[in-house]
Motif scaffolding. Sequence first.
Motif, mmCIF file in Angstrom:
data_model
loop_
_atom_site.group_PDB
_atom_site.id
_atom_site.type_symbol
_atom_site.label_atom_id
_atom_site.label_comp_id
_atom_site.label_asym_id
_atom_site.label_seq_id
_atom_site.Cartn_x
_atom_site.Cartn_y
_atom_site.Cartn_z
ATOM 1 N N GLN A 1 -5.257 66.210 10.292
ATOM 2 C CA GLN A 1 -5.599 65.150 9.347
ATOM 3 C C GLN A 1 -6.495 64.120 10.039
ATOM 4 O O GLN A 1 -6.332 63.848 11.230
ATOM 5 N N PRO A 2 -7.446 63.528 9.327
ATOM 6 C CA PRO A 2 -8.452 62.660 9.956
ATOM 7 C C PRO A 2 -7.885 61.536 10.827
ATOM 8 O O PRO A 2 -8.403 61.302 11.913
ATOM 9 N N LEU A 3 -6.859 60.843 10.389
ATOM 10 C CA LEU A 3 -6.324 59.735 11.190
ATOM 11 C C LEU A 3 -5.412 60.192 12.323
ATOM 12 O O LEU A 3 -4.950 59.383 13.107
ATOM 13 N N ASN A 4 -5.184 61.499 12.408
ATOM 14 C CA ASN A 4 -4.271 62.025 13.425
ATOM 15 C C ASN A 4 -4.991 62.600 14.642
ATOM 16 O O ASN A 4 -4.340 63.061 15.571
ATOM 17 N N ASP A 5 -6.303 62.583 14.645
ATOM 18 C CA ASP A 5 -7.060 63.221 15.728
ATOM 19 C C ASP A 5 -7.452 62.190 16.788
ATOM 20 O O ASP A 5 -8.398 61.426 16.617
ATOM 21 N N ARG A 6 -6.737 62.212 17.897
ATOM 22 C CA ARG A 6 -6.976 61.232 18.964
ATOM 23 C C ARG A 6 -8.368 61.344 19.569
ATOM 24 O O ARG A 6 -8.851 60.416 20.178
ATOM 25 N N ASP A 7 -9.015 62.504 19.385
ATOM 26 C CA ASP A 7 -10.356 62.691 19.937
ATOM 27 C C ASP A 7 -11.447 62.092 19.052
ATOM 28 O O ASP A 7 -12.588 61.957 19.494
ATOM 29 N N LYS A 8 -11.107 61.755 17.821
ATOM 30 C CA LYS A 8 -12.119 61.266 16.889
ATOM 31 C C LYS A 8 -11.859 59.863 16.353
ATOM 32 O O LYS A 8 -12.789 59.219 15.868
ATOM 33 N N VAL A 9 -10.645 59.395 16.419
ATOM 34 C CA VAL A 9 -10.294 58.113 15.803
ATOM 35 C C VAL A 9 -10.587 56.950 16.749
ATOM 36 O O VAL A 9 -10.216 56.985 17.920
ATOM 37 N N ASN A 10 -11.257 55.952 16.224
ATOM 38 C CA ASN A 10 -11.433 54.693 16.935
ATOM 39 C C ASN A 10 -10.280 53.797 16.481
ATOM 40 O O ASN A 10 -10.211 53.422 15.307
ATOM 41 N N ARG A 11 -9.384 53.476 17.391
ATOM 42 C CA ARG A 11 -8.174 52.733 17.026
ATOM 43 C C ARG A 11 -8.464 51.421 16.298
ATOM 44 O O ARG A 11 -7.908 51.187 15.221
ATOM 45 N N PRO A 12 -9.290 50.533 16.849
ATOM 46 C CA PRO A 12 -9.542 49.282 16.126
ATOM 47 C C PRO A 12 -10.149 49.513 14.744
ATOM 48 O O PRO A 12 -9.760 48.865 13.771
ATOM 49 N N TYR A 13 -11.080 50.455 14.644
ATOM 50 C CA TYR A 13 -11.701 50.709 13.345
ATOM 51 C C TYR A 13 -10.685 51.242 12.342
ATOM 52 O O TYR A 13 -10.753 50.929 11.153
ATOM 53 N N SER A 14 -9.733 52.043 12.818
ATOM 54 C CA SER A 14 -8.708 52.543 11.900
ATOM 55 C C SER A 14 -7.903 51.388 11.310
ATOM 56 O O SER A 14 -7.498 51.437 10.148
ATOM 57 N N GLN A 15 -7.703 50.344 12.098
ATOM 58 C CA GLN A 15 -6.966 49.180 11.604
ATOM 59 C C GLN A 15 -7.805 48.352 10.638
ATOM 60 O O GLN A 15 -7.285 47.809 9.657
ATOM 61 N N VAL A 16 -9.105 48.264 10.883
ATOM 62 C CA VAL A 16 -9.994 47.578 9.946
ATOM 63 C C VAL A 16 -9.902 48.261 8.581
ATOM 64 O O VAL A 16 -9.726 47.607 7.545
ATOM 65 N N GLY A 17 -10.008 49.577 8.579
ATOM 66 C CA GLY A 17 -9.925 50.322 7.320
ATOM 67 C C GLY A 17 -8.590 50.150 6.632
ATOM 68 O O GLY A 17 -8.520 49.959 5.410
ATOM 69 N N PHE A 18 -7.515 50.204 7.403
ATOM 70 C CA PHE A 18 -6.171 50.041 6.837
ATOM 71 C C PHE A 18 -6.025 48.683 6.156
ATOM 72 O O PHE A 18 -5.560 48.596 5.025
ATOM 73 N N VAL A 19 -6.451 47.641 6.836
ATOM 74 C CA VAL A 19 -6.326 46.298 6.267
ATOM 75 C C VAL A 19 -7.235 46.139 5.053
ATOM 76 O O VAL A 19 -6.799 45.657 4.000
ATOM 77 N N GLU A 20 -8.489 46.551 5.176
ATOM 78 C CA GLU A 20 -9.438 46.347 4.073
ATOM 79 C C GLU A 20 -9.056 47.107 2.811
ATOM 80 O O GLU A 20 -9.210 46.598 1.705
ATOM 81 N N PHE A 21 -8.567 48.332 2.956
ATOM 82 C CA PHE A 21 -8.338 49.168 1.781
ATOM 83 C C PHE A 21 -6.912 49.154 1.261
ATOM 84 O O PHE A 21 -6.691 49.434 0.080
ATOM 85 N N PHE A 22 -5.936 48.855 2.110
ATOM 86 C CA PHE A 22 -4.544 48.888 1.666
ATOM 87 C C PHE A 22 -3.877 47.519 1.679
ATOM 88 O O PHE A 22 -3.269 47.109 0.701
ATOM 89 N N VAL A 23 -3.961 46.826 2.783
ATOM 90 C CA VAL A 23 -3.191 45.594 2.947
ATOM 91 C C VAL A 23 -3.816 44.416 2.212
ATOM 92 O O VAL A 23 -3.128 43.699 1.477
ATOM 93 N N ALA A 24 -5.098 44.185 2.414
ATOM 94 C CA ALA A 24 -5.740 42.992 1.848
ATOM 95 C C ALA A 24 -5.637 42.906 0.326
ATOM 96 O O ALA A 24 -5.272 41.847 -0.191
ATOM 97 N N PRO A 25 -5.918 43.979 -0.419
ATOM 98 C CA PRO A 25 -5.797 43.847 -1.874
ATOM 99 C C PRO A 25 -4.383 43.438 -2.307
ATOM 100 O O PRO A 25 -4.219 42.585 -3.183
ATOM 101 N N PHE A 26 -3.390 44.029 -1.695
ATOM 102 C CA PHE A 26 -2.008 43.688 -2.025
ATOM 103 C C PHE A 26 -1.681 42.253 -1.609
ATOM 104 O O PHE A 26 -1.093 41.488 -2.376
ATOM 105 N N ALA A 27 -2.071 41.885 -0.406
ATOM 106 C CA ALA A 27 -1.764 40.541 0.099
ATOM 107 C C ALA A 27 -2.438 39.461 -0.739
ATOM 108 O O ALA A 27 -1.820 38.445 -1.072
ATOM 109 N N LEU A 28 -3.692 39.674 -1.099
ATOM 110 C CA LEU A 28 -4.405 38.671 -1.876
ATOM 111 C C LEU A 28 -3.846 38.545 -3.290
ATOM 112 O O LEU A 28 -3.762 37.444 -3.839
ATOM 113 N N ALA A 29 -3.427 39.653 -3.876
ATOM 114 C CA ALA A 29 -2.784 39.601 -5.192
ATOM 115 C C ALA A 29 -1.442 38.876 -5.105
ATOM 116 O O ALA A 29 -1.085 38.105 -5.999
ATOM 117 N N THR A 30 -0.725 39.102 -4.023
ATOM 118 C CA THR A 30 0.565 38.442 -3.827
ATOM 119 C C THR A 30 0.389 36.933 -3.707
ATOM 120 O O THR A 30 1.185 36.161 -4.256
#
Length: 94
Positions: A36-65
């Motif tokens: 799975q794309p987020l599971n490949d240690r050879d391809k994932v940029n750790r900080p960028y994965s967190q940017v994506g997580f926050v932008e697409f999952f956390v921020a919309p929920f947090a801002l609505a809350t």
Amino acid sequence: SNPTKPFPICKRWAWCIVDEFFLQGDWEKELGIAVQPLNDRDKVNRPYSQVGFVEFFVAPFALATVRLLPPLIVCSDQMMHNLNSWGEEWASTA
């Protein structure tokens, strides 16, 4: 909730979670199945994965809350600070 914690705590938890994803990816590789794309240690940029997580999952929920519970603005402010920190880390690894 770790994206809304102070950055050192946020980062520590994020790394634990990403490490778990990477272990999953290692097992997928051993079994010869698609990694799975987020599971490949050879391809994932750790900080960028967190940017994506926050932008697409956390921020919309947090801002609505915050619209419903304005005192939680403190949490969304911390989340935005953390998002900037992740962005700086991502830029430094590129």
